[in-house]
Design an enzyme around this catalytic site. Structure first.
Site, PDB file in Angstrom:
ATOM      1  CG  HIS A 175      -1.821  -1.337   1.444  1.00 48.49           C
ATOM      2  ND1 HIS A 175      -2.816  -1.676   0.650  1.00 48.49           N
ATOM      3  CD2 HIS A 175      -1.470  -2.649   2.031  1.00 48.49           C
ATOM      4  CE1 HIS A 175      -2.998  -2.610   1.042  1.00 48.49           C
ATOM      5  NE2 HIS A 175      -2.589  -3.656   1.994  1.00 48.49           N
ATOM      6  CB  SER A 296      12.168  22.000 -16.750  1.00 47.10           C
ATOM      7  OG  SER A 296      11.028  22.491 -16.922  1.00 47.10           O
ATOM      8  CE  LYS A 302      11.018  18.288 -12.073  1.00 49.85           C
ATOM      9  NZ  LYS A 302       9.942  19.435 -12.684  1.00 49.85           N
ATOM     10  CD  GLU A 309       7.020  11.325 -15.911  1.00 48.21           C
ATOM     11  OE1 GLU A 309       7.222  11.769 -14.804  1.00 48.21           O
ATOM     12  OE2 GLU A 309       7.080  12.282 -17.010  1.00 48.21           O
TER      13      GLU A 309
END
Length: 479
Positions: A175, A296, A302, A309
């Protein structure tokens, strides 16, 4: 196509803008509308099967010659000319004509251009219905093993990571909450075993692919004395399909492969989800290489896990391909229906996507660095050793459910005091149960918790090393 052969391909019923008449044009007094041609053509999808189409045509022609359906001289000429077409495609001397209806029409058209009337005999006793089924099976027989080899490479890379981190502590999670201590090696091996199953599913699907459909014809086989078994043997199939209707209506193999690819992508997506989480400042377990990260356009600080992804995102494409295939087939009566032409775009997209994602994931994970200190720190706090307190009491004869309650009491006390179980004084632990003695503290360190789980499949270093050895043997066997 060479200009000196173009004129031979033109004539009544020729597809507008193309160099060859459609194979079915004889029934029609005029060719189809250009927009109709553009709508129905599949050459842009199935041209990748050119070598497979040629291989199938060679075996078919050789069988026709051996069976006396055409002369041996004609069969030899067809085979020789097909070899020349294959060589020219490989060298670039010949390009696939984008105006051809499909790869079968193109190959047969070039064959007829070069060989004349004899070339027209190559299609004796077969239909495009069994021909496309053959081409797809031939293509998958060499494409799927290529993907499997890349899976083996990925498993090997993961195995190298595991081999270097059998003692690297890492909290296991359920979890997304800290659960029990394991090791990085144990976690990475879990990924590998998922990939082993993916490899096995693909192998299992290949068994059902490895039957020759050629000879099924359009739906009712052929009245000519075809030797289906000879063609199957020449092409390396284990046998032939047993029902001509089922053969040309069957796309189970496309669906089965795409289903296996969907599950593979599900696994890659889960791995990537963990990598994305682990690469955050909050976790900082993994540092992806700058070669496999992006920045970025507005925030100069970043470093984003974009490739992970993208793999996670492209999983949806493969799921979509599977749904498209299932939906395509669900309402089709026997035998062949033109809907089935759409199988290739979904199958090939799923395959290409999975192949590229496996390749990218291999590079991304193989160049990553691991923050072992942060991983080890994740094992402290969260009372991940509470189960080991219960196990300690079980070894002293207490029923597990009672021991579970004692450990829970210790956790509640820790929550009240803002400390860990190992920080509680012995007197407080003995207040929870008089069976607890000072030796408990040595049993509930993170290292001890991991080492205690020394059974098959457990995270103890000795057990994980056995897993690594088994995975290494798998890679050797399938390399």
């Amino acid at each position: 196509m060479n200009t000196d052969t173009e004129s031979a391909a033109r004539g009544k019923g020729a597809i507008e803008g193309g160099n060859h008449a459609a194979l079915w044009h004889g029934r029609f007094a005029e060719g189809p509308d250009a927009q109709a041609v553009a709508f129905e053509t599949s050459i842009h999808v199935d041209e990748r099967m050119a070598a497979d189409d040629i291989a199938g045509s060679k075996a078919h022609a050789a069988m026709l010659g051996s069976a006396g359906i055409i002369s041996r001289a004609e069969a030899d000429a067809i085979v020789s000319t097909l070899d020349g077409i294959a060589a020219d495609l490989n060298s670039g001397a010949l390009s696939v004509d984008p105006s051809a209806e499909d790869i079968h029409s193109f190959v047969e058209g070039v064959l007829t251009d070069r060989l004349g009337e004899t070339g027209k005999k190559v299609h004796t006793g077969r239909s495009r219905n069994d021909q496309i089924a053959l081409d797809e099976r031939l293509y998958l027989r060499h494409a799927v093993p290529d993907l499997q080899r890349r899976l083996v490479t990925l498993i090997s890379v993961l195995n190298d990571i595991a081999g270097s981190h059998t003692e690297t502590l890492l909290s296991g999670y359920t979890h997304l909450q800290r659960a029990q201590p394991v090791t990085l090696a144990h976690h990475v091996c879990a990924w590998s075993w998922m990939l082993v199953r993916d490899h096995g599913r693909l192998s299992d699907a290949l068994k059902r692919i490895n039957l020759s459909p050629l000879g099924a014809g359009a739906l009712a086989a052929s009245g000519l004395p075809l030797d289906r078994e000879a063609v199957a043997s020449a092409l390396g199939f284990e046998g032939v399909t047993q029902n001509s209707l089922d053969t040309v209506a069957d796309r189970d193999y496309c669906i089965e492969i795409t289903a296996a690819l969907s599950l593979l992508m599900a696994h890659l997506s889960r791995f990537c989800e963990e990598i994305i989480i682990w690469s955050t400042e909050e976790f900082k377990f993994i540092d992806l290489s700058e070669k496999w990260s992006t920045g970025s356009s507005i925030m100069p600080q970043k470093k984003n896990p974009d490739f992970a992804e993208l793999i996670r995102g492209r999983t949806g494409k493969v799921y979509g391909d599977l749904i498209a295939l299932l939906t395509m087939i669900k309402g089709l009566p026997l035998a062949y229906n033109r809907d089935m032409q759409e199988d290739k775009s979904s199958l090939f997209d799923a395959y290409d996507t999975a192949l590229s994602c496996v390749t990218v994931f291999t590079h991304m994970i193989g160049t990553a660095r691991w923050n072992t200190e942060r991983m080890a720190a994740s094992c402290t706090g969260g009372h991940a050793n509470a189960t080991d307190v219960a196990d300690y009491l079980v070894r002293k004869g207490m029923p597990f459910r009672t021991a579970h309650g004692v450990a829970a009491s210790a956790v509640r006390l820790c929550i009240e005091r803002g400390c860990n179980i190992e920080d509680l004084p012995l007197a407080d632990l003995q207040a929870c149960s008089p069976l607890i003695e000072a030796d408990l503290y040595a049993c509930i360190t993170s290292e001890a918790c991991v080492s205690a789980r020394d059974i098959t499949g457990g995270p103890a270093p000795a057990q994980v090393k056995r897993q690594i050895a088994a995975l290494r043997a798998f890679c050797v066997e399938h390399s």
